[in-house]
Motif scaffolding. Sequence first.
Motif, PDB file in Angstrom:
ATOM      1  N   GLU A   1       0.830  -1.210   0.000  1.00 57.75           N
ATOM      2  CA  GLU A   1       0.000   0.000   0.000  1.00 57.75           C
ATOM      3  C   GLU A   1       0.861   1.255   0.000  1.00 57.75           C
TER       4      GLU A   1
ATOM      5  N   ASN B   1      -8.204  -0.866   0.672  1.00 60.43           N
ATOM      6  CA  ASN B   1      -7.061   0.014   0.925  1.00 60.43           C
ATOM      7  C   ASN B   1      -6.247   0.274  -0.344  1.00 60.43           C
ATOM      8  N   ILE B   2      -6.279  -0.651  -1.277  1.00 59.20           N
ATOM      9  CA  ILE B   2      -5.587  -0.462  -2.556  1.00 59.20           C
ATOM     10  C   ILE B   2      -6.541   0.081  -3.611  1.00 59.20           C
TER      11      ILE B   2
END
Length: 295
Positions: free
Chosen positions: A67, A90-91
């Motif tokens: 990330e 999150n990505i």
Amino acid sequence: MKILFIGKVQFSEEILIYLIKKNIIITGIVTDSKKGINSDHCDLTHAGNKYNICSHVTQNINSIKSEKWIKRMRPDLILCIGWSHLIKENILSIPSHGIVGYHPTELPENRGRHPIIWSLALGLKHTASTFFLMNKKADSGKILNQKKVIIKKNYDSEKLYKNLIKVAKIQILQVIQDFEKNKVKFLRKKKASSNVWRKRNYLDGKIDWRMSASTIYNLIRALNKPYPGAYFVWKKNNFIVWKADLIYLKNKSNIEPGKVLKVSKNNFITVKCGEGIIVLKNIKPNIKLKKGDYL
């Protein structure tokens, strides 16, 4: 527009190099150096080194380390082609335009694992080359671009693989152009039931002579290169069949499945199946059989 590329199979490398040669600027590459479950695995760091593009190697795309690295690249758009794990929020939330995924089926049908293999093994007459905007679920985002791809009777996995790459190259340039011009339009598909193909295992590639000849033929062409090959067991040894043909003789209904009906001078082996007859043309390692043997 800053574009980051994610992938780890031969398909990924073909598309990546094509984009580079078309002067599409790739700011970074995420790949995996370990083969894992992918028979067609390809470490994209080799392409990165050749074209002077920085690479991040990971087995966990959703890790904090991955990330942070992706955030440092500050991508506007991510292209994810040939990555077998789900990408988490999150990505997904990093690039302003999102992440474009790829799946070689006619989504929303036939989501899931091993799409090229299943398409051939099931004897489908067509599939599709599909780019979509990824979300948290597998192969379920909005469709950006989809082209139908015919599966001819003589296609094996290698031929279909190459044909899909050819089609995808044309599509991906259009997808990138749509994002650059802010003209992205999603394909509206009629509501259809969506199935998910399961992960195949080693035993799925085993030939059982009680199968019909057409089923065995489809299995052989489905598991051709770059995949590991369909196999049969004889005298406790495994033999891979890389090429076969169906023959349309009158079915010998009183002959048991697995019986060798003929062995030609060039070692083509004609075998009775549960229904129909098949000719095995390329077996590795070499095998010595004679008429009347049983597989």
